[in-house]
Design a protein around this motif. Sequence first.
Motif, PDB file in Angstrom:
ATOM      1  N   MET A   1       0.824  -1.211   0.000  1.00 41.41           N
ATOM      2  CA  MET A   1       0.000   0.000   0.000  1.00 41.41           C
ATOM      3  C   MET A   1       0.861   1.266   0.000  1.00 41.41           C
ATOM      4  O   MET A   1       0.590   2.219  -0.705  1.00 41.41           O
ATOM      5  CB  MET A   1      -0.937  -0.008   1.207  1.00 41.41           C
ATOM      6  N   GLU A   2       1.914   1.246   0.813  1.00 43.41           N
ATOM      7  CA  GLU A   2       2.796   2.406   0.872  1.00 43.41           C
ATOM      8  C   GLU A   2       3.502   2.628  -0.463  1.00 43.41           C
ATOM      9  O   GLU A   2       3.736   3.764  -0.875  1.00 43.41           O
ATOM     10  CB  GLU A   2       3.829   2.216   1.986  1.00 43.41           C
ATOM     11  N   ALA A   3       3.821   1.525  -1.146  1.00 41.89           N
ATOM     12  CA  ALA A   3       4.454   1.662  -2.464  1.00 41.89           C
ATOM     13  C   ALA A   3       3.507   2.319  -3.459  1.00 41.89           C
ATOM     14  O   ALA A   3       3.935   3.143  -4.288  1.00 41.89           O
ATOM     15  CB  ALA A   3       4.893   0.284  -2.970  1.00 41.89           C
ATOM     16  N   ILE A   4       2.219   2.002  -3.395  1.00 42.83           N
ATOM     17  CA  ILE A   4       1.236   2.616  -4.286  1.00 42.83           C
ATOM     18  C   ILE A   4       1.114   4.111  -3.990  1.00 42.83           C
ATOM     19  O   ILE A   4       1.073   4.941  -4.911  1.00 42.83           O
ATOM     20  CB  ILE A   4      -0.134   1.922  -4.138  1.00 42.83           C
ATOM     21  N   ASN A   5       1.040   4.466  -2.719  1.00 46.57           N
ATOM     22  CA  ASN A   5       0.962   5.890  -2.351  1.00 46.57           C
ATOM     23  C   ASN A   5       2.210   6.642  -2.786  1.00 46.57           C
ATOM     24  O   ASN A   5       2.129   7.789  -3.254  1.00 46.57           O
ATOM     25  CB  ASN A   5       0.763   6.027  -0.842  1.00 46.57           C
ATOM     26  N   GLN A   6       3.367   6.015  -2.650  1.00 37.44           N
ATOM     27  CA  GLN A   6       4.611   6.653  -3.063  1.00 37.44           C
ATOM     28  C   GLN A   6       4.652   6.834  -4.577  1.00 37.44           C
ATOM     29  O   GLN A   6       5.166   7.845  -5.089  1.00 37.44           O
ATOM     30  CB  GLN A   6       5.804   5.813  -2.600  1.00 37.44           C
ATOM     31  N   LEU A   7       4.083   5.867  -5.303  1.00 34.92           N
ATOM     32  CA  LEU A   7       4.032   5.977  -6.761  1.00 34.92           C
ATOM     33  C   LEU A   7       3.202   7.185  -7.181  1.00 34.92           C
ATOM     34  O   LEU A   7       3.609   7.953  -8.067  1.00 34.92           O
ATOM     35  CB  LEU A   7       3.445   4.696  -7.363  1.00 34.92           C
ATOM     36  N   TRP A   8       2.032   7.376  -6.546  1.00 37.98           N
ATOM     37  CA  TRP A   8       1.200   8.518  -6.906  1.00 37.98           C
ATOM     38  C   TRP A   8       1.899   9.836  -6.560  1.00 37.98           C
ATOM     39  O   TRP A   8       1.880  10.775  -7.352  1.00 37.98           O
ATOM     40  CB  TRP A   8      -0.145   8.445  -6.162  1.00 37.98           C
ATOM     41  N   ARG A   9       2.518   9.900  -5.397  1.00 36.39           N
ATOM     42  CA  ARG A   9       3.195  11.144  -5.004  1.00 36.39           C
ATOM     43  C   ARG A   9       4.352  11.469  -5.947  1.00 36.39           C
ATOM     44  O   ARG A   9       4.549  12.627  -6.322  1.00 36.39           O
ATOM     45  CB  ARG A   9       3.693  11.017  -3.568  1.00 36.39           C
ATOM     46  N   SER A  10       5.110  10.459  -6.327  1.00 39.90           N
ATOM     47  CA  SER A  10       6.247  10.720  -7.216  1.00 39.90           C
ATOM     48  C   SER A  10       5.793  11.187  -8.594  1.00 39.90           C
ATOM     49  O   SER A  10       6.373  12.106  -9.176  1.00 39.90           O
ATOM     50  CB  SER A  10       7.101   9.454  -7.345  1.00 39.90           C
ATOM     51  N   ARG A  11       4.717  10.590  -9.120  1.00 39.88           N
ATOM     52  CA  ARG A  11       4.233  11.006 -10.430  1.00 39.88           C
ATOM     53  C   ARG A  11       3.594  12.389 -10.377  1.00 39.88           C
ATOM     54  O   ARG A  11       3.751  13.188 -11.306  1.00 39.88           O
ATOM     55  CB  ARG A  11       3.232   9.975 -10.959  1.00 39.88           C
ATOM     56  N   CYS A  12       2.892  12.679  -9.317  1.00 36.30           N
ATOM     57  CA  CYS A  12       2.307  14.014  -9.165  1.00 36.30           C
ATOM     58  C   CYS A  12       3.404  15.065  -9.048  1.00 36.30           C
ATOM     59  O   CYS A  12       3.322  16.131  -9.661  1.00 36.30           O
ATOM     60  CB  CYS A  12       1.399  14.034  -7.939  1.00 36.30           C
ATOM     61  N   SER A  13       4.445  14.774  -8.284  1.00 39.62           N
ATOM     62  CA  SER A  13       5.554  15.719  -8.131  1.00 39.62           C
ATOM     63  C   SER A  13       6.290  15.923  -9.449  1.00 39.62           C
ATOM     64  O   SER A  13       6.667  17.051  -9.797  1.00 39.62           O
ATOM     65  CB  SER A  13       6.529  15.213  -7.065  1.00 39.62           C
ATOM     66  N   GLU A  14       6.471  14.852 -10.201  1.00 36.84           N
ATOM     67  CA  GLU A  14       7.133  14.967 -11.497  1.00 36.84           C
ATOM     68  C   GLU A  14       6.317  15.833 -12.453  1.00 36.84           C
ATOM     69  O   GLU A  14       6.865  16.672 -13.177  1.00 36.84           O
ATOM     70  CB  GLU A  14       7.336  13.574 -12.086  1.00 36.84           C
ATOM     71  N   ASN A  15       5.002  15.635 -12.464  1.00 37.53           N
ATOM     72  CA  ASN A  15       4.140  16.451 -13.312  1.00 37.53           C
ATOM     73  C   ASN A  15       4.192  17.923 -12.893  1.00 37.53           C
ATOM     74  O   ASN A  15       4.246  18.820 -13.744  1.00 37.53           O
ATOM     75  CB  ASN A  15       2.711  15.923 -13.235  1.00 37.53           C
ATOM     76  N   PHE A  16       4.198  18.178 -11.581  1.00 40.23           N
ATOM     77  CA  PHE A  16       4.246  19.552 -11.085  1.00 40.23           C
ATOM     78  C   PHE A  16       5.557  20.226 -11.490  1.00 40.23           C
ATOM     79  O   PHE A  16       5.570  21.384 -11.927  1.00 40.23           O
ATOM     80  CB  PHE A  16       4.096  19.563  -9.571  1.00 40.23           C
ATOM     81  N   ARG A  17       6.677  19.523 -11.359  1.00 37.47           N
ATOM     82  CA  ARG A  17       7.976  20.103 -11.730  1.00 37.47           C
ATOM     83  C   ARG A  17       8.045  20.378 -13.228  1.00 37.47           C
ATOM     84  O   ARG A  17       8.582  21.429 -13.647  1.00 37.47           O
ATOM     85  CB  ARG A  17       9.101  19.149 -11.320  1.00 37.47           C
ATOM     86  N   ARG A  18       7.493  19.482 -14.041  1.00 35.53           N
ATOM     87  CA  ARG A  18       7.517  19.690 -15.482  1.00 35.53           C
ATOM     88  C   ARG A  18       6.686  20.911 -15.875  1.00 35.53           C
ATOM     89  O   ARG A  18       7.128  21.751 -16.673  1.00 35.53           O
ATOM     90  CB  ARG A  18       7.009  18.437 -16.199  1.00 35.53           C
TER      91      ARG A  18
END
Length: 409
Positions: A1-18
């Motif tokens: 479950m924590e891996a899934i939450n981390q996946l969403w946070r990392s992709r959201c952060s990547e989109n925000f930085r781009r």
Amino acid sequence: MEAINQLWRSRCSENFRRQLRYWNLIGKNSGLMFFVYAMILAGAFYYKKWLDSLPAHFPGGLLLTLLFTLLVVPSPIRTFLQRADCVFLLPAESELNSYFVKSCLYSFAMQSLLLSVFLIISAPLYFQQSGNSETAYLIAALAIFAAKGWNIYCHWREQRIDETKPLIILRTFLSFLLLFAVLNGMRWVAYLSCAAVMLVISFLLFEKQAARGLLSWERLIAMETRQEMKFLRFANLFTDVPKLRRHVRPRIWLTRFVPARGFDRNEVYRQLFLKTFIRADDYFGIYCRLNIIGCLTVYFVSMGIWTLFLIASLVYLTGLQLLPLWRYSFPQALEGMYPVKKVYKKKAFTRLMAGLLAAESVLLSISGLLADCSLLNLLLYLISGLGVSFVFVFGYVRHLFEKEGTQRS
């Protein structure tokens, strides 16, 4: 479950930085911010004048209902899914509930920002036409946000339903009724009844149909791609976007009117740019929409001599929208077929841009003539539009050519 939450946070952060990186480039490398500031100042001034000129029987409530219905019903969901997820995340679909809940909440938050901007803009019209208090408008705003949340929820359930067109029509109808009730000051029984029907429909129709279906990963990825490409195409108007996907449409009904007429050096790039404008991405659609919106705006928002500024702004905005045509990557089989010098490419592009902006200037000027019936103003409108076209094409575009030549040398 924590891996899934981390996946969403990392992709959201990547989109925000781009997106932040592209916004930084847009602010530095174009006149967008100046144009936005100028339009905000002019729009605020003439918005006040327009409100003062409205008759007492003007259907302001209906206009606001239509506006917010158009903003509330379309509810795309940013999932940050990628094409490879169809293979690698599909086996873990049962564990992705928290991932998709975060996506829905994120989408609601981002779309609520746009709703907040339009609520602030619409407040003067609401108070003038309805005469209601701030409390009534606050209740209406809460109902609008609730309708947006309901549409996002229903749209998410539609991802498990095959036939969605009747459901979209139903969502639109119910959202319109609810917003009409709250924005037109109807009794609380009316909009509470609408809200109750929407809740019943959610459980009896959307929830039951979704429970029998499978999650459409292809549809989710297509929706995510559209949202991502929408921003990248906007950024591509002002700076190079290397990973922008291209779309080509046949449009046979239109291309038959511009057949290949010659193959000498002067004709190669002219025909390539003209075909690209008609068929590639959405350049032709953007140009047509801007002309239609511009003509309607000039006709209905007649501002006398200040219409010159409006026409100049519309022509400048159209030029910015069409500018990425220059950076469009032609297939090597087309662009490299003939040993044609770069000067012919520049000449073909400037001629096409000059022709398109000049045609728009004429259309906007005719719309202004129909509004105020003044031949003198028509002449001034033409001078304004054609002047901006000339400066944009032979000033800004030429400067772009020189800048690219300097960077490559």
